[in-house]
Write an enzyme that holds these catalytic residues in place. Structure first.
Site, PDB file in Angstrom:
ATOM      1  N   PRO A  86       0.813  -1.213   0.000  1.00  0.00           N
ATOM      2  CA  PRO A  86       0.000   0.000   0.000  1.00  0.00           C
ATOM      3  C   PRO A  86       0.851   1.270   0.000  1.00  0.00           C
ATOM      4  O   PRO A  86       0.351   2.359  -0.251  1.00  0.00           O
ATOM      5  CB  PRO A  86      -0.829  -0.097   1.289  1.00  0.00           C
ATOM      6  CG  PRO A  86      -0.401  -1.315   2.004  1.00  0.00           C
ATOM      7  CD  PRO A  86       0.577  -2.075   1.166  1.00  0.00           C
ATOM      8  N   GLU A 113       1.705  -8.502   8.763  1.00  0.00           N
ATOM      9  CA  GLU A 113       1.909  -7.092   9.124  1.00  0.00           C
ATOM     10  C   GLU A 113       2.830  -6.336   8.169  1.00  0.00           C
ATOM     11  O   GLU A 113       3.001  -5.135   8.288  1.00  0.00           O
ATOM     12  CB  GLU A 113       2.494  -7.003  10.538  1.00  0.00           C
ATOM     13  CG  GLU A 113       1.452  -7.011  11.633  1.00  0.00           C
ATOM     14  CD  GLU A 113       0.334  -6.013  11.397  1.00  0.00           C
ATOM     15  OE1 GLU A 113       0.620  -4.800  11.402  1.00  0.00           O
ATOM     16  OE2 GLU A 113      -0.816  -6.437  11.209  1.00  0.00           O
ATOM     17  N   ARG A 150      -3.974  -8.477 -20.803  1.00  0.00           N
ATOM     18  CA  ARG A 150      -4.965  -8.119 -21.827  1.00  0.00           C
ATOM     19  C   ARG A 150      -4.407  -7.153 -22.869  1.00  0.00           C
ATOM     20  O   ARG A 150      -4.959  -7.010 -23.945  1.00  0.00           O
ATOM     21  CB  ARG A 150      -6.258  -7.592 -21.191  1.00  0.00           C
ATOM     22  CG  ARG A 150      -6.150  -6.266 -20.526  1.00  0.00           C
ATOM     23  CD  ARG A 150      -7.458  -5.877 -19.864  1.00  0.00           C
ATOM     24  NE  ARG A 150      -8.470  -5.406 -20.800  1.00  0.00           N
ATOM     25  CZ  ARG A 150      -8.466  -4.227 -21.409  1.00  0.00           C
ATOM     26  NH1 ARG A 150      -7.482  -3.378 -21.205  1.00  0.00           N
ATOM     27  NH2 ARG A 150      -9.432  -3.889 -22.226  1.00  0.00           N
ATOM     28  N   ASP A 164     -10.081   1.776 -24.822  1.00  0.00           N
ATOM     29  CA  ASP A 164     -10.265   1.590 -23.377  1.00  0.00           C
ATOM     30  C   ASP A 164     -10.431   2.912 -22.645  1.00  0.00           C
ATOM     31  O   ASP A 164      -9.870   3.923 -23.069  1.00  0.00           O
ATOM     32  CB  ASP A 164      -9.006   0.956 -22.748  1.00  0.00           C
ATOM     33  CG  ASP A 164      -8.946  -0.533 -22.943  1.00  0.00           C
ATOM     34  OD1 ASP A 164      -9.964  -1.108 -23.329  1.00  0.00           O
ATOM     35  OD2 ASP A 164      -7.861  -1.096 -22.699  1.00  0.00           O
TER      36      ASP A 164
END
Ligand code: ADE
Length: 221
Positions: A86, A113, A150, A164
């Protein structure tokens, strides 16, 4: 393209690799994906891979050695090693287009963690798929694989990703299929006109309108 995924939970990838477009891309040998349990690289009793944090605190921390040994075993000259965290750079369609050009990628999935800070010295990039915390890097790794695969030649219909969302920093235009009239909601007439120039113009306008309404931040770029 070759992708190695380092994880403690290889079974999480079973469904992802065995369905639909990704399965077909693997069968066509456009991409090969190797899911590796880095627990196999542990040199400790009981194949230990984590330990308590120095300085105290909740939870367990992934140790350097199993992950770094796995990276060093799998790495070749032109490998890009990516850590899912993150705290990484926000993942964008632009990042997918950049990764599409790589020959070999290693995706490192953390769990628990977090991981020992020193692992960061062995990776080339850190990626976050959004401002929220997941239980591990497995879902982010699937997101990256899916969005990159893709884009590889021969995986989806030629040219279809030119339209897209996020190409040219715009959202996609609205699309319709049969029936023409669904509960009184009709397909815009221009789409039935057969006039390709007008259709193209209509789609451009709708794309811009939608981007202005929903994601004005994209237009600032
Ligand atoms: N691991 C846990 N949460 C994550 C996120 N949002 N992006 C990438 N890796 C993660």
């Amino acid at each position: 393209m070759k992708i190695d995924i380092l994880t403690l939970f290889p079974n999480m990838f079973d469904g992802f690799l065995n369905e639909s477009i990704i399965k077909r891309a693997i069968e066509k040998e456009v991409v090969s994906i190797n899911v590796v349990n880095f627990r196999n690289y542990s040199k400790l009793n009981n194949s230990q891979v984590d330990d308590t944090p120095y300085g105290g605190g909740a939870g367990m921390v992934l140790m350097c050695d199993p992950i770094v040994s796995a990276i060093e075993d799998l790495k070749v000259d032109d490998t890009t090693v990516i850590l899912m965290t993150p705290q990484g750079n926000p993942y964008k369609q632009e990042t997918a287009r950049e990764l599409k050009l790589k020959k070999h990628i290693i995706l490192v999935c953390g769990h628990y963690e977090g991981f020992d800070e020193r692992i960061r010295n062995f990776v080339d990039m850190e990626i976050s798929i959004g401002d929220y915390v997941l239980t591990g890097g497995e879902l982010p790794a699937m997101v990256i694989c899916d969005s990159v695969i893709r884009l590889l030649d021969g995986v989806i219909r030629e040219g279809s990703h030119i339209e897209d969302s996020f190409t040219d920093n715009m959202l996609d235009y609205p699309t319709y299929t049969k029936p023409y009239d669904f509960r009184g909601m009709k397909v815009p007439d221009v789409l039935l006109s057969g006039n390709h120039k007008n259709i193209e113009e209509y789609r451009k306008e709708e794309s811009l309108k939608r981007t202005k309404e929903r994601r004005p931040d994209l237009l600032d770029k």
